[in-house]
Design an enzyme around this catalytic site. Structure first.
Site, PDB file in Angstrom:
ATOM      1  N   HIS A   1       5.813 -12.618   7.648  1.00 37.09           N
ATOM      2  CA  HIS A   1       6.013 -11.156   7.388  1.00 37.09           C
ATOM      3  C   HIS A   1       7.287 -11.356   6.197  1.00 37.09           C
ATOM      4  CE1 HIS A   1       6.433  -6.931   7.368  1.00 37.09           C
ATOM      5  NE2 HIS A   1       4.983  -6.880   7.671  1.00 37.09           N
TER       6      HIS A   1
ATOM      7  N   HIS B   1      -1.903  -9.013   2.013  1.00 40.88           N
ATOM      8  CA  HIS B   1      -1.585  -7.616   2.665  1.00 40.88           C
ATOM      9  C   HIS B   1      -2.761  -7.483   3.778  1.00 40.88           C
ATOM     10  CE1 HIS B   1       0.165  -3.733   3.366  1.00 40.88           C
ATOM     11  NE2 HIS B   1      -0.146  -3.119   2.392  1.00 40.88           N
TER      12      HIS B   1
ATOM     13  N   ASP C   1      -2.314  -8.566  11.745  1.00 40.66           N
ATOM     14  CA  ASP C   1      -3.675  -8.881  11.312  1.00 40.66           C
ATOM     15  C   ASP C   1      -4.169 -10.076  12.133  1.00 40.66           C
ATOM     16  OD1 ASP C   1      -3.790  -7.144   9.160  1.00 40.66           O
ATOM     17  OD2 ASP C   1      -2.539  -8.228   8.154  1.00 40.66           O
TER      18      ASP C   1
ATOM     19  N   SER D   1       0.812  -1.328   0.075  1.00 43.49           N
ATOM     20  CA  SER D   1       0.153  -0.056   0.001  1.00 43.49           C
ATOM     21  C   SER D   1       0.943   1.293   0.059  1.00 43.49           C
ATOM     22  CB  SER D   1      -0.693   0.102   1.084  1.00 43.49           C
ATOM     23  OG  SER D   1      -0.405  -0.320   2.460  1.00 43.49           O
TER      24      SER D   1
ATOM     25  N   ARG E   1       2.941  -4.536  16.849  1.00 37.97           N
ATOM     26  CA  ARG E   1       1.639  -4.151  16.444  1.00 37.97           C
ATOM     27  C   ARG E   1       0.588  -5.169  17.001  1.00 37.97           C
ATOM     28  NH1 ARG E   1       1.601  -2.896  10.290  1.00 37.97           N
ATOM     29  NH2 ARG E   1       2.451  -5.079  10.309  1.00 37.97           N
TER      30      ARG E   1
HETATM   31  N1  CMX Z   1       1.294 -19.760   6.322  1.00 37.71           N
HETATM   32  C1  CMX Z   1       1.794 -20.820   5.300  1.00 37.71           C
HETATM   33  N2  CMX Z   1       2.804 -20.481   4.662  1.00 37.71           N
HETATM   34  C2  CMX Z   1       3.184 -19.376   4.835  1.00 37.71           C
HETATM   35  C3  CMX Z   1       3.067 -18.163   5.666  1.00 37.71           C
HETATM   36  C4  CMX Z   1       1.917 -18.549   6.493  1.00 37.71           C
HETATM   37  N3  CMX Z   1       1.338 -17.763   7.203  1.00 37.71           N
HETATM   38  N4  CMX Z   1       3.886 -17.233   5.596  1.00 37.71           N
HETATM   39  C5  CMX Z   1       4.688 -17.519   4.570  1.00 37.71           C
HETATM   40  N5  CMX Z   1       4.477 -18.910   4.134  1.00 37.71           N
HETATM   41  C6  CMX Z   1       5.104 -19.384   3.110  1.00 37.71           C
HETATM   42  C7  CMX Z   1       5.036 -18.627   1.773  1.00 37.71           C
HETATM   43  O1  CMX Z   1       3.561 -18.749   1.038  1.00 37.71           O
HETATM   44  C8  CMX Z   1       6.314 -19.215   1.064  1.00 37.71           C
HETATM   45  O2  CMX Z   1       5.668 -20.256   0.130  1.00 37.71           O
HETATM   46  P1  CMX Z   1       6.236 -20.894  -0.981  1.00 37.71           P
HETATM   47  O3  CMX Z   1       7.779 -21.127  -0.940  1.00 37.71           O
HETATM   48  O4  CMX Z   1       5.393 -22.087  -1.415  1.00 37.71           O
HETATM   49  O5  CMX Z   1       5.650 -19.432  -1.973  1.00 37.71           O
HETATM   50  C9  CMX Z   1       7.142 -19.295   1.848  1.00 37.71           C
HETATM   51  O6  CMX Z   1       6.494 -19.605   3.120  1.00 37.71           O
HETATM   52  C10 CMX Z   1       8.308 -18.487   2.090  1.00 37.71           C
HETATM   53  O7  CMX Z   1       7.561 -17.196   2.360  1.00 37.71           O
HETATM   54  P2  CMX Z   1       8.322 -16.000   3.155  1.00 37.71           P
HETATM   55  O8  CMX Z   1       9.423 -15.579   2.447  1.00 37.71           O
HETATM   56  O9  CMX Z   1       8.490 -16.352   4.522  1.00 37.71           O
HETATM   57  O10 CMX Z   1       7.029 -14.784   3.078  1.00 37.71           O
HETATM   58  P3  CMX Z   1       6.962 -13.740   2.025  1.00 37.71           P
HETATM   59  O11 CMX Z   1       7.865 -12.766   2.457  1.00 37.71           O
HETATM   60  O12 CMX Z   1       6.786 -14.455   0.595  1.00 37.71           O
HETATM   61  O13 CMX Z   1       5.356 -13.368   2.411  1.00 37.71           O
HETATM   62  C11 CMX Z   1       3.535 -12.821   3.454  1.00 37.71           C
HETATM   63  C12 CMX Z   1       5.035 -12.731   3.654  1.00 37.71           C
HETATM   64  C13 CMX Z   1       2.955 -11.888   4.812  1.00 37.71           C
HETATM   65  C14 CMX Z   1       2.785 -12.658   2.359  1.00 37.71           C
HETATM   66  C15 CMX Z   1       3.397 -14.432   4.100  1.00 37.71           C
HETATM   67  O14 CMX Z   1       3.962 -14.692   5.246  1.00 37.71           O
HETATM   68  C16 CMX Z   1       1.900 -14.703   4.097  1.00 37.71           C
HETATM   69  O15 CMX Z   1       1.330 -14.991   3.131  1.00 37.71           O
HETATM   70  N6  CMX Z   1       1.372 -14.716   5.406  1.00 37.71           N
HETATM   71  C17 CMX Z   1      -0.016 -14.968   5.414  1.00 37.71           C
HETATM   72  C18 CMX Z   1      -1.047 -13.593   5.050  1.00 37.71           C
HETATM   73  C19 CMX Z   1      -0.837 -12.530   6.126  1.00 37.71           C
HETATM   74  O16 CMX Z   1      -0.835 -12.805   7.265  1.00 37.71           O
HETATM   75  N7  CMX Z   1      -0.497 -11.060   5.514  1.00 37.71           N
HETATM   76  C20 CMX Z   1      -0.577 -10.019   6.198  1.00 37.71           C
HETATM   77  C21 CMX Z   1       0.831  -9.274   6.218  1.00 37.71           C
HETATM   78  C22 CMX Z   1       0.769  -8.238   7.092  1.00 37.71           C
HETATM   79  C23 CMX Z   1       0.096  -7.130   6.134  1.00 37.71           C
HETATM   80  O17 CMX Z   1       0.638  -6.610   5.194  1.00 37.71           O
HETATM   81  O18 CMX Z   1      -0.954  -6.789   6.623  1.00 37.71           O
END
Ligand code: CMX
Length: 436
Positions: free
Chosen positions: A317, A270, A372, A240, A326
């Site tokens: 994250h 996000h 979140d 964002s 937070r």
């Molecule tokens: N549950 C399951 N798998 C997860 C995970 C979770 N909460 N967090 C990361 N992973 C997985 C990723 O999907 C990725 O899998 P692949 O290799 O199969 O693609 C792997 O772990 C590595 O990811 P990462 O490097 O640790 O995390 P990213 O930087 O790629 O992504 C985020 C970060 C937040 C998108 C991810 O942790 C996620 O999807 N979390 C759940 C959604 C969420 O809570 N989003 C809110 C974030 C805060 C905000 O912006 O509001």
């Protein structure tokens, strides 16, 4: 000129000087290098942006202008008798880098109140949208509808000097920010409460007025202030903030830029994750006939979700490598105000269960909860059970940070953002030359 704008005007020359010195005298100093994995991996950790509004340390979490969340909550002035500080004071801090005095605050509160009236055509447009439109689409559309009010566009068309861009960007940003609580509350009352909007109370501060227009009593005003402050900023690489900044570098005004940022916030990886957490938790509760699951049952739910190829919302994250402060601030609020809430118990159980499972699964780099994971519980407890609305409130908070950022972008003349692309064949050639 308002005191806040005057303060900003005083600060801008120093930053222009510092940046010009960096670019002129140290422009060729290397800060980072880019790897192929980063190009395909969402540019994680690539040091290629700048902001002075906030800094995210992977282990410590966010600092707003150098202050941690507990420091902000303690030092920022509060309305009389309140537990949580003025949102307006937090905006003052983000914009100027200084903790405001009580006098400074009254000035900003007044400034916001003067600019808060939302034109009727915004409400007409929202009413004309289909009933099942997502509240984030309504929120972004309302901001876009307001674009016709842009002072930046008028001044640009009149032929304004580059040095003055920040001034109408400031005007547009405050005009927009002041209207967001009413727009958000209107969407809520239109969509979920049978189109029964509650008129704003011009005597109230940003957070209290939002609570009033939502039609929810104390301590929802405290929650609103806390929520908006916590969600305000997370340095400038998140979707964002980065989108808002990127669009603004084309000299698009604050309305266009912020609406674009909100479309990014609406993604489930996000800001939409806060709705996803509650949806997921509700699914668990339904399967358990509304009973809090045991630790073993919860472990099974988490594994089932992972094994079906989905993420556990509210955990992980892109930058953080510890529990999000937070999350902790909201957990402290829950422990104080709603320790016996059933959903809070489920979310607490998730905190006990999920990190170990994510570590065992071995994919997520950060197994800890983010903002979140906790925010929906509080909203649900105080009656906002329509969880697809949660991201709109995140958006109102996020406006405080991203709009501060784009005012500063124009103040220091941030350039049009335009990184270079390469084709896959070119990258293969580079890879071959490097490794043979
Ligand atoms: N549950 C399951 N798998 C997860 C995970 C979770 N909460 N967090 C990361 N992973 C997985 C990723 O999907 C990725 O899998 P692949 O290799 O199969 O693609 C792997 O772990 C590595 O990811 P990462 O490097 O640790 O995390 P990213 O930087 O790629 O992504 C985020 C970060 C937040 C998108 C991810 O942790 C996620 O999807 N979390 C759940 C959604 C969420 O809570 N989003 C809110 C974030 C805060 C905000 O912006 O509001």
């Amino acid at each position: 000129m308002s005191k806040l704008k005057q303060k900003l005007q005083e600060k801008i020359p120093e930053y222009r000087e510092r940046i010009s010195n960096l670019v002129k005298n140290y422009g060729d100093v290397k800060v980072d290098e880019v790897k192929i994995a980063q190009i395909y991996g969402g540019m994680r950790s690539l040091k290629s942006l700048t902001t002075d509004i906030s800094y995210l340390d992977p282990n410590e979490g966010i600092r707003f202008r150098g202050y941690t969340i507990p420091e902000c909550l303690e030092k920022l002035p509060k309305p009389k008798g309140a537990e949580m500080p003025f949102v307006e004071g937090h905006f003052y801090l983000l914009l100027t880098g200084e903790i405001p005095t009580k006098d400074d605050i009254s000035d900003v509160v007044e400034e916001f109140q003067k600019r808060s009236k939302v034109p009727g055509y915004v409400f007409n447009m929202l009413r004309a949208m289909d009933k099942d439109t997502h509240p984030m689409s309504m929120f972004s559309a309302a901001v876009l509808a307001l674009q016709r009010e842009s002072i930046f566009v008028t001044r640009y068309n009149e032929g304004m000097s580059k040095m003055d861009y920040w001034d109408p960007m400031y005007e547009d940003s405050i005009n927009l920010l002041a209207k967001l609580p009413e727009i958000a509350a209107f969407i809520y009352r239109l969509k979920y409460k049978g189109d029964t909007p509650i008129a704003p109370d011009p005597k109230l501060d940003f957070g209290a007025n939002f609570a009033h227009m939502m039609g929810i009593k104390y301590p929802y005003d405290e929650i609103s202030r806390l929520y908006f402050i916590l969600h305000s900023d997370h340095e400038s690489g998140n979707v964002s903030a980065h989108t808002t900044h990127l669009v603004a570098t084309a000299l698009s005004d604050a309305y266009y830029s912020f609406a674009a940022g909100m479309c990014g916030l609406a993604g489930p990886l996000h800001g939409l994750a806060n709705q996803e957490v509650l949806r997921w938790v509700q699914g668990v509760m339904e399967k358990m006939n509304n009973k809090v699951p045991s630790k073993e049952e919860m472990q099974k739910f988490v594994w089932d979700t992972l094994n079906s190829g989905q993420v556990i919302p509210g955990f992980g994250h892109a930058v953080l490598r510890k529990t999000d402060p937070r999350y902790s601030a909201q957990r402290d609020f829950c422990l104080k105000h709603l320790p016996d809430d059933e959903i809070f118990k489920v979310v607490s159980l998730l905190y006990d269960v999920v990190p170990d499972i994510l570590v065992e699964q071995g994919k997520a780099k950060n197994p800890w909860p983010n903002v979140d994971a906790q925010s929906g519980v509080i909203q649900w407890h105080y009656g906002v059970t329509e969880y697809d609305f949660y991201t709109v409130m995140f958006g109102v908070g996020r406006a405080i940070g991203v709009l501060s950022n784009i005012i500063w972008d124009r103040a220091v003349g941030q350039a049009l953002e335009r990184p270079k692309s390469l084709t896959t064949t070119m990258l293969e050639k580079i890879a071959k030359e490097a490794k043979g």
